[in-house]
Every structure is written in C-alpha cells, then in structure tokens.
Design a protein around this motif. Structure first.
Motif, PDB file in Angstrom:
ATOM      1  N   UNK A 223       1.194   6.694  -1.211  1.00  0.00           N
ATOM      2  CA  UNK A 223       2.535   6.169  -0.933  1.00  0.00           C
ATOM      3  C   UNK A 223       3.133   6.829   0.298  1.00  0.00           C
ATOM      4  N   UNK A 224       2.918   8.135   0.433  1.00  0.00           N
ATOM      5  CA  UNK A 224       3.432   8.846   1.609  1.00  0.00           C
ATOM      6  C   UNK A 224       2.791   8.319   2.881  1.00  0.00           C
ATOM      7  N   UNK A 225       1.498   8.001   2.828  1.00  0.00           N
ATOM      8  CA  UNK A 225       0.814   7.460   3.992  1.00  0.00           C
ATOM      9  C   UNK A 225       1.364   6.105   4.407  1.00  0.00           C
ATOM     10  N   UNK A 226       1.768   5.300   3.425  1.00  0.00           N
ATOM     11  CA  UNK A 226       2.307   3.973   3.730  1.00  0.00           C
ATOM     12  C   UNK A 226       3.678   4.048   4.391  1.00  0.00           C
ATOM     13  N   UNK A 227       4.366   5.164   4.228  1.00  0.00           N
ATOM     14  CA  UNK A 227       5.695   5.307   4.831  1.00  0.00           C
ATOM     15  C   UNK A 227       5.634   5.667   6.308  1.00  0.00           C
ATOM     16  N   UNK A 228       4.518   6.230   6.756  1.00  0.00           N
ATOM     17  CA  UNK A 228       4.455   6.774   8.109  1.00  0.00           C
ATOM     18  C   UNK A 228       3.768   5.902   9.123  1.00  0.00           C
ATOM     19  N   UNK A 229       3.858   4.592   8.997  1.00  0.00           N
ATOM     20  CA  UNK A 229       3.220   3.695   9.958  1.00  0.00           C
ATOM     21  C   UNK A 229       4.221   2.668  10.462  1.00  0.00           C
ATOM     22  N   UNK A 230       4.144   2.360  11.749  1.00  0.00           N
ATOM     23  CA  UNK A 230       5.043   1.362  12.336  1.00  0.00           C
ATOM     24  C   UNK A 230       4.615  -0.052  11.987  1.00  0.00           C
ATOM     25  N   UNK A 231       3.321  -0.233  11.738  1.00  0.00           N
ATOM     26  CA  UNK A 231       2.803  -1.543  11.302  1.00  0.00           C
ATOM     27  C   UNK A 231       2.184  -1.360   9.918  1.00  0.00           C
ATOM     28  N   UNK A 232       2.370  -2.322   9.008  1.00  0.00           N
ATOM     29  CA  UNK A 232       1.864  -2.179   7.638  1.00  0.00           C
ATOM     30  C   UNK A 232       0.353  -1.964   7.605  1.00  0.00           C
ATOM     31  N   UNK A 233      -0.081  -1.062   6.745  1.00  0.00           N
ATOM     32  CA  UNK A 233      -1.505  -0.831   6.569  1.00  0.00           C
ATOM     33  C   UNK A 233      -2.071  -1.869   5.609  1.00  0.00           C
ATOM     34  N   UNK A 234      -3.255  -2.413   5.905  1.00  0.00           N
ATOM     35  CA  UNK A 234      -3.860  -3.387   4.983  1.00  0.00           C
ATOM     36  C   UNK A 234      -4.187  -2.734   3.647  1.00  0.00           C
ATOM     37  N   UNK A 235      -3.786  -3.381   2.583  1.00  0.00           N
ATOM     38  CA  UNK A 235      -4.075  -2.864   1.250  1.00  0.00           C
ATOM     39  C   UNK A 235      -3.156  -1.761   0.789  1.00  0.00           C
ATOM     40  N   UNK A 236      -2.140  -1.419   1.573  1.00  0.00           N
ATOM     41  CA  UNK A 236      -1.206  -0.352   1.190  1.00  0.00           C
ATOM     42  C   UNK A 236       0.070  -0.957   0.616  1.00  0.00           C
TER      43      UNK A 236
END
Length: 266
Positions: A223-236
């Motif tokens: 969940x923390x990893x999904x918060x730190x991206x400017x574009x959505x991660x696939x499967x997150x």
C-alpha cells in the motif's frame, strides 16, 4: 511586643495536561542520539540512492518505463527500515531501559503517553520524509534533465506522489511503533516488522490464488508503494484505497498496545 504571623507558601503540583505529555515526549525524542542517527540514515539513504539512480540513468534503458517519482525515491524502501527502528526505539526502547516506569508513574492514565508518542513521531517523520523526497527529486532531476525521465514538481501527480511517499513511510513507521509498544522488546518488534510486514506479504503473494493477489495489494508495504507514484502502478491499489488500508493497519497496530496498557502492569 507582637510578631506578625508567618505564612508558608505552598506550591501546587503542575496539572497534567495532554499538551504537557506531548511536550515531554517531544523532549525525550530529541534528546537521544538514536533519533538523530536514524533520521540521518533515512535521509542519506533516500538522497544517496536518488542521486545514484539519476547519475547512472540512460534513456531507453530497462528503467525507462518506471514512474519518475518511484525511480528517484527507490531509497525509501531502505529508509522505511531506519524509520521503523526509530518508531520501535520510541516505545520498546523505554521498556528496555526501564524509563517506562517513570513515564507511566508520571502519567497514570497511560494512554496519553502512547498517543503523544504517535503524534510526535508522525509530525517528525512526515516532515523529514517530505523534505527529503522534495530535495531528492530536485537533485535527481539535475541528472535526468536531458533524459526521458525528465520531470518537474508542477507535472501532474508529482507533488501528490512525493507527499504520498512521505505518508507511506510515516504510516509504516507507526506500524513499527505500535509493534514496539505491543511486544515491549526492541529485537522482537524489529523481527516482527521485517518478517511480518516486509517479508511475509512477498511470500504470501507467491501463492497461485487470485484472492491472495488482491489481498496483498492492501498489505502495508504494498500500500505504501502505491502511494508514491505519479502514475498508477498496474495491479496496485488506488492511492485512496492504499491510504485507507495503511491508516487501518496503523490504527490496528496502535490499538493492541492501547488495550494492553489498560489491562497489563508495566
């Protein structure tokens, strides 16, 4: 001859207030070397890895499809461990030194101590993490300026991702703080954090079941990893769902020691 009656001044004990408990925890946080060491380690890890990624990056390489914020803040995965250590020392460290007896004697209601520790930790770690993320992104962009990873703070999603990264590592640290307060052991809490929070989801994610893959998205580190991206991660998970999941994890991690403080002796 008469003498004037003498009066003795009586001092009233200072009234215990949440603000005074908060001030005491703030003072304790900044008067131990471990705070400075762990925060410095967290900053150096993020900044150092960010500079390394920027300086060695070439356009069209294997990382060309990686989100720019994620690329520059790879060091956050390491800094999360340093900040988790700080959270554990803030709670379990007092049990190791015996200072907790004096603390809970001064604050017999006990729970304000836990909330004050969590508040002081959150304010400190989020501020330092956000400042580090901003600095690292700007420094890394000096090297990435002429590449396909060039970006600026005004680009869509960048500021939100930097703030999300800071929120993610802060909430992970709160989970560690709760584990320290619950287990009352520095080695035990550190082992539980690394093994249970960071490693176990990776192992569970290998199971060949669709529902497992979905559930793992909402585990703390994912969940923390999904918060730190400017574009959505696939499967997150989406940023909103990831933030909610992290808040629930942190709340659960703090609820366990809160119940323990009400029912158990020191």
């Amino acid at each position: 001859m008469t003498t004037a009656p003498t009066t003795t001044a009586t001092t009233r004990p200072a009234r215990l207030t949440p603000l005074r408990v908060l001030h005491a925890e703030w003072h304790k946080l900044w008067t131990v070397r471990s705070t400075w060491a762990t925060l410095l380690a967290a900053v150096v890890l993020v900044l150092g890895v960010g500079i390394l990624m920027g300086a060695t990056y070439t356009s069209g390489g294997g990382d060309s499809d990686v989100d720019t914020v994620l690329l520059t803040l790879y060091g956050s995965q390491l800094s999360a461990i340093a900040l988790a250590v700080l959270g554990i020392l803030l709670t379990a460290g007092e049990y190791a030194t015996g200072l907790v007896r004096a603390t809970l004697t001064a604050v017999p209601r006990r729970l304000p101590v836990l909330w004050a520790k969590a508040a002081v930790f959150t304010a400190t770690v989020f501020t330092v993490s956000l400042a580090t993320a901003l600095l690292t992104f700007e420094v890394a962009q000096v090297f990435l300026d002429d590449t396909d990873q060039a970006a600026s703070l005004t680009d869509d999603g960048v500021l939100g991702a930097l703030a999300g990264n800071a929120a993610g590592v802060t909430l992970l640290g709160l989970v560690a703080l709760g584990l320290g307060a619950a287990l009352r052991s520095v080695p035990g809490a550190l082992g539980a954090f690394i093994g249970g929070v960071m490693v176990l989801p990776e192992v569970i994610g290998m199971l060949p079941y669709g529902w497992v893959e979905t559930a793992v998205r909402y585990f703390p580190t994912q969940a923390a990893g999904a918060l730190g991206t400017a574009t959505p991660l696939p499967g997150a998970a989406t940023p909103g769902a990831a933030l909610l999941a992290l808040l629930l994890w942190a709340g659960a991690a703090l609820a366990v020691p809160a119940l323990s403080l009400r029912r158990r002796d020191v």
